[in-house]
Design an enzyme around this catalytic site. Structure first.
Site, PDB file in Angstrom:
ATOM      1  N   ARG A  21      17.486 -13.155 -30.593  1.00  0.00           N
ATOM      2  CA  ARG A  21      17.059 -11.924 -29.926  1.00  0.00           C
ATOM      3  C   ARG A  21      17.044 -12.049 -28.412  1.00  0.00           C
ATOM      4  O   ARG A  21      17.124 -11.059 -27.690  1.00  0.00           O
ATOM      5  CB  ARG A  21      15.642 -11.545 -30.389  1.00  0.00           C
ATOM      6  CG  ARG A  21      15.522 -11.275 -31.867  1.00  0.00           C
ATOM      7  CD  ARG A  21      14.057 -11.221 -32.276  1.00  0.00           C
ATOM      8  NE  ARG A  21      13.422 -12.525 -32.035  1.00  0.00           N
ATOM      9  CZ  ARG A  21      12.109 -12.723 -32.048  1.00  0.00           C
ATOM     10  NH1 ARG A  21      11.279 -11.715 -32.277  1.00  0.00           N
ATOM     11  NH2 ARG A  21      11.612 -13.936 -31.840  1.00  0.00           N
ATOM     12  N   GLU A  26       5.527 -17.628 -21.519  1.00  0.00           N
ATOM     13  CA  GLU A  26       4.247 -17.264 -20.909  1.00  0.00           C
ATOM     14  C   GLU A  26       4.368 -17.574 -19.424  1.00  0.00           C
ATOM     15  O   GLU A  26       4.369 -18.733 -19.017  1.00  0.00           O
ATOM     16  CB  GLU A  26       3.117 -18.055 -21.554  1.00  0.00           C
ATOM     17  CG  GLU A  26       2.919 -17.708 -23.022  1.00  0.00           C
ATOM     18  CD  GLU A  26       1.897 -18.582 -23.705  1.00  0.00           C
ATOM     19  OE1 GLU A  26       1.550 -19.662 -23.167  1.00  0.00           O
ATOM     20  OE2 GLU A  26       1.443 -18.199 -24.797  1.00  0.00           O
ATOM     21  N   GLN A  45      -3.730  -7.810  -6.634  1.00  0.00           N
ATOM     22  CA  GLN A  45      -2.549  -6.995  -6.394  1.00  0.00           C
ATOM     23  C   GLN A  45      -1.334  -7.704  -6.977  1.00  0.00           C
ATOM     24  O   GLN A  45      -1.269  -8.935  -6.954  1.00  0.00           O
ATOM     25  CB  GLN A  45      -2.380  -6.800  -4.878  1.00  0.00           C
ATOM     26  CG  GLN A  45      -1.229  -5.930  -4.448  1.00  0.00           C
ATOM     27  CD  GLN A  45      -1.292  -5.632  -2.950  1.00  0.00           C
ATOM     28  OE1 GLN A  45      -2.317  -5.276  -2.412  1.00  0.00           O
ATOM     29  NE2 GLN A  45      -0.163  -5.797  -2.282  1.00  0.00           N
ATOM     30  N   ASN A  47       2.807  -7.657  -6.468  1.00  0.00           N
ATOM     31  CA  ASN A  47       3.917  -7.168  -5.647  1.00  0.00           C
ATOM     32  C   ASN A  47       5.241  -7.449  -6.336  1.00  0.00           C
ATOM     33  O   ASN A  47       5.383  -8.463  -7.038  1.00  0.00           O
ATOM     34  CB  ASN A  47       3.924  -7.862  -4.281  1.00  0.00           C
ATOM     35  CG  ASN A  47       2.694  -7.552  -3.460  1.00  0.00           C
ATOM     36  OD1 ASN A  47       2.032  -6.544  -3.672  1.00  0.00           O
ATOM     37  ND2 ASN A  47       2.389  -8.427  -2.515  1.00  0.00           N
ATOM     38  N   ARG A  57      12.837 -13.390   3.718  1.00  0.00           N
ATOM     39  CA  ARG A  57      11.513 -12.784   3.924  1.00  0.00           C
ATOM     40  C   ARG A  57      10.505 -13.877   4.254  1.00  0.00           C
ATOM     41  O   ARG A  57      10.388 -14.856   3.541  1.00  0.00           O
ATOM     42  CB  ARG A  57      11.075 -12.030   2.669  1.00  0.00           C
ATOM     43  CG  ARG A  57      11.988 -10.861   2.287  1.00  0.00           C
ATOM     44  CD  ARG A  57      11.485 -10.187   1.018  1.00  0.00           C
ATOM     45  NE  ARG A  57      12.385  -9.167   0.521  1.00  0.00           N
ATOM     46  CZ  ARG A  57      12.265  -7.864   0.749  1.00  0.00           C
ATOM     47  NH1 ARG A  57      11.270  -7.422   1.483  1.00  0.00           N
ATOM     48  NH2 ARG A  57      13.133  -7.006   0.239  1.00  0.00           N
ATOM     49  N   HIS A  60       5.231 -15.717   5.885  1.00  0.00           N
ATOM     50  CA  HIS A  60       4.062 -14.854   5.939  1.00  0.00           C
ATOM     51  C   HIS A  60       2.789 -15.612   5.556  1.00  0.00           C
ATOM     52  O   HIS A  60       2.827 -16.522   4.726  1.00  0.00           O
ATOM     53  CB  HIS A  60       4.238 -13.667   4.989  1.00  0.00           C
ATOM     54  CG  HIS A  60       5.425 -12.823   5.312  1.00  0.00           C
ATOM     55  ND1 HIS A  60       6.115 -12.113   4.359  1.00  0.00           N
ATOM     56  CD2 HIS A  60       6.063 -12.575   6.491  1.00  0.00           C
ATOM     57  CE1 HIS A  60       7.115 -11.454   4.927  1.00  0.00           C
ATOM     58  NE2 HIS A  60       7.103 -11.729   6.219  1.00  0.00           N
ATOM     59  N   LYS A  70      -1.022 -16.786  -3.642  1.00  0.00           N
ATOM     60  CA  LYS A  70       0.072 -16.103  -4.339  1.00  0.00           C
ATOM     61  C   LYS A  70       0.559 -16.951  -5.502  1.00  0.00           C
ATOM     62  O   LYS A  70       0.577 -18.180  -5.424  1.00  0.00           O
ATOM     63  CB  LYS A  70       1.241 -15.852  -3.384  1.00  0.00           C
ATOM     64  CG  LYS A  70       0.913 -14.929  -2.227  1.00  0.00           C
ATOM     65  CD  LYS A  70       2.065 -14.827  -1.239  1.00  0.00           C
ATOM     66  CE  LYS A  70       1.690 -13.914  -0.084  1.00  0.00           C
ATOM     67  NZ  LYS A  70       2.726 -13.911   0.958  1.00  0.00           N
ATOM     68  N   HIS A 117       4.432 -18.593   3.450  1.00  0.00           N
ATOM     69  CA  HIS A 117       5.361 -18.386   2.338  1.00  0.00           C
ATOM     70  C   HIS A 117       6.582 -17.598   2.791  1.00  0.00           C
ATOM     71  O   HIS A 117       6.469 -16.637   3.549  1.00  0.00           O
ATOM     72  CB  HIS A 117       4.653 -17.629   1.205  1.00  0.00           C
ATOM     73  CG  HIS A 117       5.549 -17.327   0.054  1.00  0.00           C
ATOM     74  ND1 HIS A 117       6.027 -16.066  -0.210  1.00  0.00           N
ATOM     75  CD2 HIS A 117       6.084 -18.141  -0.889  1.00  0.00           C
ATOM     76  CE1 HIS A 117       6.814 -16.113  -1.270  1.00  0.00           C
ATOM     77  NE2 HIS A 117       6.856 -17.358  -1.701  1.00  0.00           N
ATOM     78  N   TYR A 130       5.111 -11.302  -7.392  1.00  0.00           N
ATOM     79  CA  TYR A 130       4.057 -12.241  -7.042  1.00  0.00           C
ATOM     80  C   TYR A 130       2.687 -11.607  -7.181  1.00  0.00           C
ATOM     81  O   TYR A 130       2.448 -10.475  -6.801  1.00  0.00           O
ATOM     82  CB  TYR A 130       4.255 -12.899  -5.687  1.00  0.00           C
ATOM     83  CG  TYR A 130       4.733 -12.063  -4.535  1.00  0.00           C
ATOM     84  CD1 TYR A 130       3.901 -11.771  -3.477  1.00  0.00           C
ATOM     85  CD2 TYR A 130       6.059 -11.613  -4.484  1.00  0.00           C
ATOM     86  CE1 TYR A 130       4.357 -11.035  -2.402  1.00  0.00           C
ATOM     87  CE2 TYR A 130       6.521 -10.881  -3.415  1.00  0.00           C
ATOM     88  CZ  TYR A 130       5.660 -10.587  -2.371  1.00  0.00           C
ATOM     89  OH  TYR A 130       6.108  -9.847  -1.298  1.00  0.00           O
ATOM     90  N   GLU A 141      -2.661  -9.922   8.386  1.00  0.00           N
ATOM     91  CA  GLU A 141      -1.360 -10.509   8.039  1.00  0.00           C
ATOM     92  C   GLU A 141      -0.619 -10.970   9.288  1.00  0.00           C
ATOM     93  O   GLU A 141      -0.628 -10.289  10.316  1.00  0.00           O
ATOM     94  CB  GLU A 141      -0.502  -9.482   7.299  1.00  0.00           C
ATOM     95  CG  GLU A 141      -1.143  -8.918   6.050  1.00  0.00           C
ATOM     96  CD  GLU A 141      -1.164  -9.904   4.905  1.00  0.00           C
ATOM     97  OE1 GLU A 141      -0.255 -10.746   4.825  1.00  0.00           O
ATOM     98  OE2 GLU A 141      -2.091  -9.817   4.083  1.00  0.00           O
ATOM     99  N   ASP A 167       9.859  -9.740  11.001  1.00  0.00           N
ATOM    100  CA  ASP A 167      10.125 -11.171  10.847  1.00  0.00           C
ATOM    101  C   ASP A 167      10.999 -11.692  11.987  1.00  0.00           C
ATOM    102  O   ASP A 167      10.808 -12.811  12.463  1.00  0.00           O
ATOM    103  CB  ASP A 167      10.776 -11.461   9.498  1.00  0.00           C
ATOM    104  CG  ASP A 167       9.805 -11.316   8.330  1.00  0.00           C
ATOM    105  OD1 ASP A 167       8.578 -11.268   8.576  1.00  0.00           O
ATOM    106  OD2 ASP A 167      10.269 -11.238   7.186  1.00  0.00           O
TER     107      ASP A 167
END
Length: 199
Positions: A21, A26, A45, A47, A57, A60, A70, A117, A130, A141, A167
């Protein structure tokens, strides 16, 4: 959960069960994460970002406390995920580690509060999900330029990366330190200890 070379950085490699299938795994287990890192992970949260090849990216990070831990995985495509120790006073300050996350190995990274990150999309399209311990708060931030020569991150670039305007304008590690933007290692350790006390 495998502890990596920067304190507060863990890699989770799940068992992937496959049959006719498809597959099942997990992707996140709160109990295993808590046992490994020594404290709870409060989910505030989730994202999801979709990036085309060459999108870069980060780097941060958020003010500590409360920071933003995260738990990062790539659900479609492939990325090079990079974590930088930006905690002033840390034994590994300025060091970075890179882990390939993709839709085959299904690995995930736990990134503690106070670490920087970033990631580079390696596939034509990469979807990254994340889990975050705190909601996004623009005033807390910050960023460091991902191409800062002092960091010397070995990005596998094919041409110029695609950066956001924010950035591209981010300070270097030295500039961020001089401006007092970076978290202190001792403050991070105190915050981690408070999470253990609270539950």
């Amino acid at each position: 959960m495998e502890r990596l070379g920067i304190d507060g950085l863990w890699c989770y490699t799940p068992r992937v069960h496959t049959d006719a299938r498809g597959s099942f795994l997990e992707a996140f287990r709160a109990g295993e994460l808590r046992e490994a890192v020594g404290h709870r992970f409060d989910l505030a949260q989730v994202n999801c970002s979709v990036s085309r090849r060459g999108v870069l990216r980060g780097v941060h990070f958020a003010d500590v406390p409360p920071g933003q831990a995260k738990y990062v995985t790539c659900v479609a495509g492939a990325i090079l995920d990079v974590v930088v120790d930006i905690r002033v006073g840390s034994p590994t300050f300025g060091r970075w580690e890179a882990v390939r996350l993709d839709d085959e190995n299904r690995r995930a990274l736990y990134v503690a509060e106070g670490l920087g990150h970033a990631f580079l999309a390696l596939s034509e399209s990469a979807t990254v999900v994340y889990l975050c311990s705190q909601p996004y708060a623009p005033a807390r931030e910050h960023g460091i330029h991902p191409l800062d020569p002092e960091l010397g991150i070995d990005w596998p670039l094919d041409g110029e990366p695609v950066l956001s305007a924010k950035d591209a304008a981010a300070p270097t590690l030295a500039e961020a330190r001089a401006a007092g933007l970076l978290p202190g290692y001792d403050a991070c350790l105190d915050f981690y200890a408070s999470l253990r006390k609270d539950g």
